[in-house]
Design a protein around this motif. Structure first.
Motif, PDB file in Angstrom:
ATOM      1  N   ARG A  29      15.627   1.538 -10.441  1.00  0.00           N
ATOM      2  CA  ARG A  29      15.538   3.061 -10.167  1.00  0.00           C
ATOM      3  C   ARG A  29      17.268   3.340 -10.203  1.00  0.00           C
ATOM      4  O   ARG A  29      17.583   2.720 -10.016  1.00  0.00           O
ATOM      5  CB  ARG A  29      14.221   3.682  -8.625  1.00  0.00           C
ATOM      6  CG  ARG A  29      13.111   3.057  -8.429  1.00  0.00           C
ATOM      7  CD  ARG A  29      13.036   3.404  -7.671  1.00  0.00           C
ATOM      8  NE  ARG A  29      11.505   3.299  -7.422  1.00  0.00           N
ATOM      9  CZ  ARG A  29      10.738   4.156  -6.788  1.00  0.00           C
ATOM     10  NH1 ARG A  29      10.852   4.338  -5.635  1.00  0.00           N
ATOM     11  NH2 ARG A  29       9.019   3.238  -6.950  1.00  0.00           N
ATOM     12  N   PRO A  30      17.196   4.609 -10.522  1.00  0.00           N
ATOM     13  CA  PRO A  30      18.921   5.238 -10.455  1.00  0.00           C
ATOM     14  C   PRO A  30      18.711   5.412  -8.907  1.00  0.00           C
ATOM     15  O   PRO A  30      17.895   5.474  -8.485  1.00  0.00           O
ATOM     16  CB  PRO A  30      17.928   6.715 -10.926  1.00  0.00           C
ATOM     17  CG  PRO A  30      17.395   6.553 -12.029  1.00  0.00           C
ATOM     18  CD  PRO A  30      16.760   5.630 -11.021  1.00  0.00           C
ATOM     19  N   GLU A  31      20.264   4.683  -8.692  1.00  0.00           N
ATOM     20  CA  GLU A  31      20.885   4.576  -7.529  1.00  0.00           C
ATOM     21  C   GLU A  31      21.346   6.477  -7.335  1.00  0.00           C
ATOM     22  O   GLU A  31      21.352   6.986  -7.641  1.00  0.00           O
ATOM     23  CB  GLU A  31      21.891   4.006  -7.560  1.00  0.00           C
ATOM     24  CG  GLU A  31      21.680   2.524  -7.056  1.00  0.00           C
ATOM     25  CD  GLU A  31      22.595   1.576  -6.460  1.00  0.00           C
ATOM     26  OE1 GLU A  31      23.194   1.924  -7.361  1.00  0.00           O
ATOM     27  OE2 GLU A  31      22.482   1.314  -6.335  1.00  0.00           O
ATOM     28  N   LYS A  32      20.856   6.656  -5.505  1.00  0.00           N
ATOM     29  CA  LYS A  32      21.202   8.076  -5.147  1.00  0.00           C
ATOM     30  C   LYS A  32      21.479   8.164  -3.891  1.00  0.00           C
ATOM     31  O   LYS A  32      20.482   7.280  -2.922  1.00  0.00           O
ATOM     32  CB  LYS A  32      19.822   8.850  -5.868  1.00  0.00           C
ATOM     33  CG  LYS A  32      20.152  10.652  -5.225  1.00  0.00           C
ATOM     34  CD  LYS A  32      19.281  11.886  -6.018  1.00  0.00           C
ATOM     35  CE  LYS A  32      19.293  13.532  -5.666  1.00  0.00           C
ATOM     36  NZ  LYS A  32      17.591  13.646  -5.752  1.00  0.00           N
ATOM     37  N   ASP A  72      29.151   2.075  -8.126  1.00  0.00           N
ATOM     38  CA  ASP A  72      28.919   3.028  -8.566  1.00  0.00           C
ATOM     39  C   ASP A  72      29.219   4.333  -8.047  1.00  0.00           C
ATOM     40  O   ASP A  72      28.295   3.691  -7.212  1.00  0.00           O
ATOM     41  CB  ASP A  72      27.653   3.196  -9.694  1.00  0.00           C
ATOM     42  CG  ASP A  72      27.584   2.324 -10.832  1.00  0.00           C
ATOM     43  OD1 ASP A  72      28.076   2.138 -11.600  1.00  0.00           O
ATOM     44  OD2 ASP A  72      26.880   1.453 -10.399  1.00  0.00           O
ATOM     45  N   ARG A 122      22.591  -3.701 -15.064  1.00  0.00           N
ATOM     46  CA  ARG A 122      24.137  -3.019 -14.683  1.00  0.00           C
ATOM     47  C   ARG A 122      25.226  -4.155 -14.130  1.00  0.00           C
ATOM     48  O   ARG A 122      26.038  -3.797 -14.527  1.00  0.00           O
ATOM     49  CB  ARG A 122      23.962  -1.924 -12.676  1.00  0.00           C
ATOM     50  CG  ARG A 122      24.749  -1.626 -13.076  1.00  0.00           C
ATOM     51  CD  ARG A 122      25.478  -0.671 -14.211  1.00  0.00           C
ATOM     52  NE  ARG A 122      26.406   0.079 -13.486  1.00  0.00           N
ATOM     53  CZ  ARG A 122      27.547   0.502 -14.827  1.00  0.00           C
ATOM     54  NH1 ARG A 122      27.551   0.470 -16.098  1.00  0.00           N
ATOM     55  NH2 ARG A 122      28.531   1.550 -13.787  1.00  0.00           N
ATOM     56  N   ALA A 155      23.903  10.541  -9.524  1.00  0.00           N
ATOM     57  CA  ALA A 155      22.810   9.896  -9.512  1.00  0.00           C
ATOM     58  C   ALA A 155      22.719   9.411 -10.603  1.00  0.00           C
ATOM     59  O   ALA A 155      23.485   9.311 -11.905  1.00  0.00           O
ATOM     60  CB  ALA A 155      21.026  10.239 -10.232  1.00  0.00           C
ATOM     61  N   VAL A 156      23.418   7.424  -9.955  1.00  0.00           N
ATOM     62  CA  VAL A 156      23.406   6.551 -11.362  1.00  0.00           C
ATOM     63  C   VAL A 156      22.466   6.003 -12.125  1.00  0.00           C
ATOM     64  O   VAL A 156      21.334   5.497 -11.631  1.00  0.00           O
ATOM     65  CB  VAL A 156      24.381   5.333 -11.008  1.00  0.00           C
ATOM     66  CG1 VAL A 156      24.582   4.493 -12.294  1.00  0.00           C
ATOM     67  CG2 VAL A 156      25.665   5.901 -10.219  1.00  0.00           C
ATOM     68  N   PRO A 157      22.067   6.435 -13.294  1.00  0.00           N
ATOM     69  CA  PRO A 157      20.794   5.930 -14.176  1.00  0.00           C
ATOM     70  C   PRO A 157      21.172   4.074 -14.524  1.00  0.00           C
ATOM     71  O   PRO A 157      22.228   4.577 -13.816  1.00  0.00           O
ATOM     72  CB  PRO A 157      21.194   6.373 -15.325  1.00  0.00           C
ATOM     73  CG  PRO A 157      22.441   6.979 -15.271  1.00  0.00           C
ATOM     74  CD  PRO A 157      23.501   7.387 -13.984  1.00  0.00           C
ATOM     75  N   GLU A 158      20.423   4.039 -14.903  1.00  0.00           N
ATOM     76  CA  GLU A 158      20.170   2.655 -15.467  1.00  0.00           C
ATOM     77  C   GLU A 158      21.543   2.043 -16.275  1.00  0.00           C
ATOM     78  O   GLU A 158      22.031   1.159 -16.336  1.00  0.00           O
ATOM     79  CB  GLU A 158      18.854   2.264 -15.846  1.00  0.00           C
ATOM     80  CG  GLU A 158      18.501   0.472 -16.042  1.00  0.00           C
ATOM     81  CD  GLU A 158      17.296   0.695 -17.263  1.00  0.00           C
ATOM     82  OE1 GLU A 158      16.725  -0.660 -16.897  1.00  0.00           O
ATOM     83  OE2 GLU A 158      16.459   1.016 -17.529  1.00  0.00           O
ATOM     84  N   HIS A 159      21.410   2.935 -17.202  1.00  0.00           N
ATOM     85  CA  HIS A 159      23.305   2.973 -17.351  1.00  0.00           C
ATOM     86  C   HIS A 159      23.528   3.692 -17.774  1.00  0.00           C
ATOM     87  O   HIS A 159      24.196   4.593 -17.857  1.00  0.00           O
ATOM     88  CB  HIS A 159      22.557   2.833 -19.202  1.00  0.00           C
ATOM     89  CG  HIS A 159      22.021   1.947 -19.649  1.00  0.00           C
ATOM     90  ND1 HIS A 159      21.885   0.195 -19.787  1.00  0.00           N
ATOM     91  CD2 HIS A 159      20.355   2.105 -20.293  1.00  0.00           C
ATOM     92  CE1 HIS A 159      21.084  -0.342 -20.145  1.00  0.00           C
ATOM     93  NE2 HIS A 159      19.964   0.501 -20.398  1.00  0.00           N
ATOM     94  N   ALA A 160      24.345   3.289 -16.692  1.00  0.00           N
ATOM     95  CA  ALA A 160      26.028   4.750 -16.361  1.00  0.00           C
ATOM     96  C   ALA A 160      26.901   4.464 -17.054  1.00  0.00           C
ATOM     97  O   ALA A 160      27.454   4.532 -18.357  1.00  0.00           O
ATOM     98  CB  ALA A 160      26.517   4.174 -15.128  1.00  0.00           C
TER      99      ALA A 160
END
Length: 333
Positions: A103-106, A131, A192, A283-288
């Motif tokens: 999941r995107p990190e937040k 990130d 990642r 929020a960092v998506p799966e592909h930042a």
């Protein structure tokens, strides 16, 4: 990648073996060595196991030795506590599981609010693989690469400005790579992590050399020295605090020694950054976003806005005076 990573334990043992000199291990050096470091049979002797068994470990034919054997090998290879724990994790049986999309990190709202109330404490939150997820205005004023959307290790190796901000850039990068490996642990196939290591391996010769050493060090406190373009040299103490229940998010804070010139410089910088204190989360998506692609939300440079009040002129001048008064070495944790 899967094939290469199938024998992570064996590759780690070999890399560490090649870094231990016979003299350091107390082994007579009779010359005619065709390999750097210790021979396999020398490690086996020091660890109290058979040469054949140790060879099987390096070749990946036995991947789950006992904890007693691993501690013996750790002593033979002169591993410290962090490296020994990493070795034990590599040897743990990995139950087959289907990897779910991360999941995107937040960063949590509470953490973002908290660091936003610290006007004299640069602070930011990064995810498991560095990130940046949230930052207060002073952290971004200290370094624009602390802004959400950047990645700490990508910036360290790929952004030329980092060399100017950190005069001891080589020492700083020599510490950040072991830190990344320590937080990654045995999950070398994490998408990642693969993305970050792949990009750095292609674009940075220094990263390739450091990553190949397989050093592991989870350093969570120390001193960083900055050569800041506005306020000159700063010597700041940092702390890295794990945020519970977040899967590896870390809160990084900096503070100066009370009464020091660095505290004065930090106050000057805080005054310049005051209009920019609110920094949006990311929020960092799966592909930042790759570090070399400038994100649209990257915080502005450290110069004050054109409409800034006249009193900002004094801190700028004072900053240049401080910069000429003394210069310090830089370390980055």
């Amino acid at each position: 990648m899967a094939t290469e990573d199938a024998n992570t334990l064996g590759r780690y043992l070999r890399a560490r073996r090649e870094l231990v000199t016979p003299a350091a291990a107390g082994v007579p050096d009779l010359g005619n060595r065709r390999v750097p470091g210790l021979r396999r049979e020398e490690v086996a002797f020091l660890a109290g196991v058979s040469s054949d068994y140790y060879v099987r470990l390096e070749q990946g034919r036995d991947r789950h030795p006992s904890e007693q054997v691993l501690h013996g090998i750790a002593r033979a290879l002169q591993l410290d506590g962090d490296a020994t724990r990493y070795l034990l994790r590599l040897a743990e049986p990995q139950s087959p599981r289907r990897r779910r999309a991360r999941r995107p990190e937040k960063a949590a709202e509470g953490i973002r609010t908290l660091i936003g109330t610290w006007p004299l404490t640069p602070a930011y939150v990064h995810g498991r693989y560095m990130d940046v997820l949230a930052a207060n205005g002073l952290a971004v004023a200290l370094s624009p690469f602390n802004a959400p959307g950047h990645n700490g290790i990508l910036a360290a190796f790929l952004q030329p400005e980092m060399r100017e901000l950190h005069p001891d850039w080589e020492d700083m990068t020599a510490r950040i790579v072991p830190y990344l490996r320590s937080v990654a642990g045995a999950e070398v196939d994490d998408p990642r992590l693969v993305e970050i290591v792949g990009e750095l391996s292609l674009r940075s010769e220094r990263f390739r050399a450091l990553w190949a050493r397989q050093d592991v060090k989870h350093k969570t406190s120390g001193t960083s020295r900055f050569d800041h373009p506005l306020v000159g040299p700063l010597e700041l103490h940092y702390e890295k605090l794990l945020v519970p229940g977040t899967g590896g998010q870390t809160l990084v804070t900096y503070h100066a020694r009370p009464g020091s010139e660095s505290e004065d410089g930090l106050r000057l910088l805080a005054g310049m950054a005051a209009p920019e204190q609110a920094v949006p989360e990311q929020a960092v998506p799966e592909h930042a976003v790759p570090e070399h692609a400038a994100p649209e939300h990257t915080a502005p440079e450290h110069t004050a806005p054109e409409q800034a009040a006249p009193e900002h002129t004094a801190p700028r001048t004072a900053g240049r005076v401080m910069r000429g008064h003394r210069r310090g070495d830089v370390t980055d944790g």
